[in-house]
Design a protein around this motif. Structure first.
Motif, PDB file in Angstrom:
ATOM      1  N   ALA A  71     -45.785 -25.169 -11.133  1.00 31.79           N
ATOM      2  CA  ALA A  71     -45.901 -24.161 -12.206  1.00 31.79           C
ATOM      3  C   ALA A  71     -47.052 -23.254 -11.950  1.00 31.79           C
ATOM      4  O   ALA A  71     -48.069 -23.703 -11.548  1.00 31.79           O
ATOM      5  N   VAL A  72     -46.883 -22.063 -12.537  1.00 38.19           N
ATOM      6  CA  VAL A  72     -47.805 -20.919 -12.559  1.00 38.19           C
ATOM      7  C   VAL A  72     -48.618 -21.234 -13.939  1.00 38.19           C
ATOM      8  O   VAL A  72     -47.921 -20.725 -14.782  1.00 38.19           O
ATOM      9  N   LEU A  73     -50.083 -21.365 -13.955  1.00 38.17           N
ATOM     10  CA  LEU A  73     -50.569 -21.375 -15.235  1.00 38.17           C
ATOM     11  C   LEU A  73     -51.016 -20.250 -15.374  1.00 38.17           C
ATOM     12  O   LEU A  73     -52.548 -19.776 -15.262  1.00 38.17           O
ATOM     13  N   GLY A  74     -50.437 -19.319 -16.316  1.00 42.14           N
ATOM     14  CA  GLY A  74     -50.855 -18.096 -16.706  1.00 42.14           C
ATOM     15  C   GLY A  74     -50.608 -17.072 -15.510  1.00 42.14           C
ATOM     16  O   GLY A  74     -49.653 -16.310 -15.516  1.00 42.14           O
ATOM     17  N   LYS A  75     -51.339 -17.057 -14.673  1.00 42.03           N
ATOM     18  CA  LYS A  75     -51.170 -16.121 -13.425  1.00 42.03           C
ATOM     19  C   LYS A  75     -51.606 -17.039 -12.004  1.00 42.03           C
ATOM     20  O   LYS A  75     -52.566 -17.738 -12.158  1.00 42.03           O
ATOM     21  N   ALA A  76     -51.042 -16.532 -10.948  1.00 41.40           N
ATOM     22  CA  ALA A  76     -51.682 -17.261  -9.499  1.00 41.40           C
ATOM     23  C   ALA A  76     -51.265 -16.253  -8.562  1.00 41.40           C
ATOM     24  O   ALA A  76     -50.697 -15.372  -8.530  1.00 41.40           O
ATOM     25  N   PHE A  77     -52.339 -16.308  -7.634  1.00 43.38           N
ATOM     26  CA  PHE A  77     -52.274 -15.706  -6.531  1.00 43.38           C
ATOM     27  C   PHE A  77     -50.766 -15.931  -5.746  1.00 43.38           C
ATOM     28  O   PHE A  77     -50.251 -17.065  -5.807  1.00 43.38           O
ATOM     29  N   THR A  78     -50.279 -14.760  -5.092  1.00 40.27           N
ATOM     30  CA  THR A  78     -49.273 -15.066  -4.137  1.00 40.27           C
ATOM     31  C   THR A  78     -49.759 -14.768  -2.779  1.00 40.27           C
ATOM     32  O   THR A  78     -50.146 -13.727  -2.252  1.00 40.27           O
ATOM     33  N   ALA A  79     -50.120 -15.969  -2.285  1.00 39.71           N
ATOM     34  CA  ALA A  79     -50.732 -15.964  -0.834  1.00 39.71           C
ATOM     35  C   ALA A  79     -49.731 -15.734   0.306  1.00 39.71           C
ATOM     36  O   ALA A  79     -48.751 -15.873   0.321  1.00 39.71           O
TER      37      ALA A  79
ATOM     38  N   LEU B 155     -55.682 -19.835 -16.258  1.00 43.61           N
ATOM     39  CA  LEU B 155     -56.598 -19.033 -15.751  1.00 43.61           C
ATOM     40  C   LEU B 155     -56.900 -18.177 -16.765  1.00 43.61           C
ATOM     41  O   LEU B 155     -56.225 -17.597 -17.472  1.00 43.61           O
ATOM     42  N   ASP B 156     -58.391 -17.654 -16.712  1.00 50.36           N
ATOM     43  CA  ASP B 156     -58.934 -16.927 -18.033  1.00 50.36           C
ATOM     44  C   ASP B 156     -58.654 -15.543 -17.534  1.00 50.36           C
ATOM     45  O   ASP B 156     -58.350 -14.910 -16.446  1.00 50.36           O
ATOM     46  N   ALA B 157     -58.819 -14.546 -18.555  1.00 50.81           N
ATOM     47  CA  ALA B 157     -58.588 -13.037 -18.257  1.00 50.81           C
ATOM     48  C   ALA B 157     -59.382 -12.476 -16.998  1.00 50.81           C
ATOM     49  O   ALA B 157     -58.755 -11.594 -16.188  1.00 50.81           O
ATOM     50  N   GLU B 158     -60.505 -12.980 -16.873  1.00 49.77           N
ATOM     51  CA  GLU B 158     -61.348 -12.408 -15.657  1.00 49.77           C
ATOM     52  C   GLU B 158     -60.757 -12.699 -14.227  1.00 49.77           C
ATOM     53  O   GLU B 158     -60.573 -11.835 -13.330  1.00 49.77           O
ATOM     54  N   ILE B 159     -60.493 -13.862 -14.273  1.00 47.29           N
ATOM     55  CA  ILE B 159     -59.665 -14.328 -13.015  1.00 47.29           C
ATOM     56  C   ILE B 159     -58.160 -13.793 -12.876  1.00 47.29           C
ATOM     57  O   ILE B 159     -57.938 -13.079 -11.907  1.00 47.29           O
ATOM     58  N   ALA B 160     -57.579 -13.770 -13.965  1.00 43.30           N
ATOM     59  CA  ALA B 160     -56.191 -13.055 -13.661  1.00 43.30           C
ATOM     60  C   ALA B 160     -56.242 -11.659 -13.579  1.00 43.30           C
ATOM     61  O   ALA B 160     -55.400 -10.975 -12.558  1.00 43.30           O
ATOM     62  N   ASN B 161     -57.164 -10.933 -14.171  1.00 45.27           N
ATOM     63  CA  ASN B 161     -57.504  -9.548 -13.872  1.00 45.27           C
ATOM     64  C   ASN B 161     -57.717  -9.279 -12.253  1.00 45.27           C
ATOM     65  O   ASN B 161     -57.459  -8.477 -11.478  1.00 45.27           O
ATOM     66  N   LEU B 162     -58.775 -10.375 -11.816  1.00 44.29           N
ATOM     67  CA  LEU B 162     -59.161 -10.129 -10.367  1.00 44.29           C
ATOM     68  C   LEU B 162     -57.835 -10.441  -9.523  1.00 44.29           C
ATOM     69  O   LEU B 162     -57.812  -9.698  -8.628  1.00 44.29           O
ATOM     70  N   ILE B 163     -56.963 -10.942  -9.866  1.00 47.41           N
ATOM     71  CA  ILE B 163     -55.561 -11.375  -8.960  1.00 47.41           C
ATOM     72  C   ILE B 163     -54.916 -10.089  -9.008  1.00 47.41           C
ATOM     73  O   ILE B 163     -54.514  -9.838  -7.808  1.00 47.41           O
ATOM     74  N   GLU B 164     -55.030  -9.365 -10.325  1.00 52.03           N
ATOM     75  CA  GLU B 164     -54.188  -8.149 -10.204  1.00 52.03           C
ATOM     76  C   GLU B 164     -54.732  -7.067  -9.274  1.00 52.03           C
ATOM     77  O   GLU B 164     -54.210  -6.361  -8.559  1.00 52.03           O
ATOM     78  N   THR B 165     -56.329  -7.127  -9.147  1.00 48.09           N
ATOM     79  CA  THR B 165     -56.941  -6.414  -8.443  1.00 48.09           C
ATOM     80  C   THR B 165     -56.768  -6.595  -7.010  1.00 48.09           C
ATOM     81  O   THR B 165     -56.419  -5.625  -6.216  1.00 48.09           O
TER      82      THR B 165
END
Ligand SMILES: NC(=O)C1=CN([C@@H]2O[C@H](COP(=O)(O)OP(=O)(O)OC[C@H]3O[C@@H](n4cnc5c(N)ncnc54)[C@H](OP(=O)(O)O)[C@@H]3O)[C@@H](O)[C@H]2O)[C@H](O)CC1
Ligand SMILES: [K+]
Length: 514
Positions: free
Chosen positions: A179-187, A146-156
């Protein structure tokens, strides 16, 4: 759309890779059911689960806000259908779209056009006042981190502490490998369609999915005859029909004679754990083959399990003249070295079943091909004669290159090891994978964290040995043993130690055979 059970059998517990899922889609659409019909059913299933998370049907009507995150493809399309369904049910829903909706194509464009609610750019999401996030960013089509924008959104979302309902897969998770590609939601929950994917059960994927809902959306099970999937969730539907069980007119030899090799006088407990489990799990007779120096130690602590002296290859050769000795466990507490290698070779040459674990595996660390050459030549009609039950460290000793190949999923790694070794390989962990040389593989999904305790692996070898001694085909015997082991742990509950497992088998059988 209900999650209607499919006729019980291996395909009931099949796992489909993202590519196989896409084939299921294509075959269904070619059969006359449109992609929009599938997407409509998928989105409505998501909305149903969302309502349940909001407190039941209409639960979302009490002014809470639901944020639907929509990606650029059909995962986003599912999100638009879910949003429109919830909006019609009175839920205050907003779609946050990763792209202008006029850039959407195909079924996703159709779903977005049908949506009558408000759409905001993804960057406008803050999480304030939000009761639920529906993650429709990426699913089976994720192909890179995931690109930074999406990774940051997950953190938000994580900082806001808002519950997450993932569509198909938590975005950022690879459906093939987990595998987690960069970052992933924990649902908190994940809704997937038709059949789960390996990534829903392989770690860390499994830990990111929360509660997994598998919903039927109109894909007919007969597509599986064409796809012919070779990976499964390890549940009784996969092997129950193949289990050999006691018959009314049978006698103890019908249920097979299992043997467990004991270690020296101060290292006998592991073998007794395996032997006790083998007897409780259904072997007709179980004998501990014990070095002379440990005979009294063992004999003083067993009752129905028998004890015989076995001190070297000549003794073992004599014992092997008894063709009723069906299946052997070698490794728990045995000691690493030439004796283990010699015994393993003798047993395989005699055409008997061998479960090699712990010290037995480590004894072949610098010469695995010696074991593999023997095993490859010995497969019987029920499948391989050899079962390997390594944990990750032992796996690395036998298959260092596979252990080091990061691009392989745990499923791939175990499958390749099975082909190379000619054995059924049980690569243990929270997501134990069982793989056969013929390409079939199963991912185990039961058990408890309390299984991470000394001796539980020894018990597992006994449970697998019991199935083999009764004549269950090798792959099914290993799958059944792993599942029984996990279910026994669940039945016991907290505070479990290895000695507690075998005692839960009667309750497990009562459930399994009901
Ligand atoms: N039978 C079913 O299971 C059904 C599934 N449905 C849903 O469809 C998705 C799969 O949809 P798809 O369009 O194939 O893929 P995604 O929506 O997951 O991804 C969309 C595109 O995103 C691009 N992409 C991939 N990775 C990234 C990334 N890290 N960052 C940005 N963009 C990424 C990729 O396109 P590229 O051209 O850029 O490679 C993807 O194609 C499935 O998950 C279900 O939710 C059907 O709706 C119903 C039936
Ligand atoms: K998703």
């Amino acid at each position: 759309m209900t999650d209607a059970p499919i006729a019980s059998g291996p395909y009931d517990v099949a796992l489909l890779t993202p590519d196989e899922m896409a084939s299921a889609d294509r075959l269904t659409i070619a059969g006359g059911i449109s992609g929009r019909t599938l997407m409509g059913a998928a989105g409505r299933a998501v909305a149903e689960v969302a309502q349940a998370m909001l407190g039941g049907p209409g639960g979302g009507g009490n002014g809470v806000r639901v944020a639907c995150l929509a990606g650029p493809g059909n995962n986003g399309g599912d999100a638009f259908v879910a949003a429109e369904t919830l909006r019609c049910e009175g839920v205050d829903v907003v779609v946050f779209s990763v792209c202008d909706i006029d850039r959407l194509a195909g079924d996703a464009a159709w779903a977005a056009a049908a949506y009558r609610g408000s759409v905001e750019p993804l960057g406008a999401f803050t999480g304030d006042g939000c009761a639920l996030v529906i993650d429709g960013l990426f699913g089976a089509g994720l192909s890179r981190p995931l690109d930074a924008e999406i990774a940051n959104l997950i953190e938000t979302v994580e900082r806001a502490g808002v519950p997450v309902l993932a569509i198909d897969l938590p975005s950022g998770l690879c459906g093939r490998s987990g595998a987690v590609l960069g970052k992933a939601f924990t649902a908190d929950r994940t809704v997937t369609f038709f059949r789960p994917k390996p990534g829903h059960f392989l770690e860390p994927g499994r830990s990111h999915c929360g509660v997994l809902d598998v919903r039927q959306i109109g894909i007919a099970p007969d597509v599986l005859e064409t796809i012919a999937p070779r990976q499964f969730v390890n549940r009784p539907a996969l092997w129950r029909a193949d289990l050999s069980l006691p018959v009314d007119a049978g006698h103890k030899y019908d249920r097979g004679h299992a043997v467990v090799f004991s270690g020296s006088a101060s290292r006998t407990g592991a073998a007794r754990l395996a032997a006790g489990a083998a007897l409780r799990a259904g072997a007709g007779l179980v004998t501990l083959f014990s070095p002379a120096g440990a005979i009294l130690v063992n004999a003083a602590q067993v009752t129905a399990v028998m004890v015989e002296r076995c001190d070297g290859e000549r003794d073992l050769a004599r014992h092997l003249d008894d063709s009723r000795l069906k299946a052997f466990v070698l490794g728990p507490g045995f000691g690493v070295g030439g004796t283990a290698r010699a015994y393993a070779t003798q047993i395989l040459k005699a055409g008997r079943f061998l479960i090699l674990d712990a010290d037995g595996i480590s004894s072949f660390a610098d010469r695995p091909e010696e074991l593999f050459d023997e095993a490859l030549g010995q497969a019987g009609e029920g499948g391989p004669n050899l079962v390997l039950t390594p944990h990750a460290g032992e796996f690395k000793r036998l298959f260092p290159d596979l252990a080091a190949k990061g691009s392989l999923s745990k499923l791939d790694r175990t499958r390749e090891a099975a082909v190379r070794s000619g054995a059924v390989v049980v690569l243990k962990g929270r997501d134990t994978v069982i793989a056969a040389p013929d390409g079939r593989a199963a991912i185990n999904a039961n058990g408890t964290p309390w299984l991470a305790s000394a001796g539980t692996g020894d018990v597992l070898t006994g449970m697998i040995c019991a199935q083999l001694s009764q004549g269950t085909p090798t792959f099914e015997a290993a799958c059944a043993g792993v599942w029984m082991h996990g279910r026994s742990a669940e039945l016991f509950g907290p505070g479990l130690i290895a000695e507690d497992l075998a005692g839960q088998l009667p309750a497990m059988f009562a459930e399994l055979l009901a």
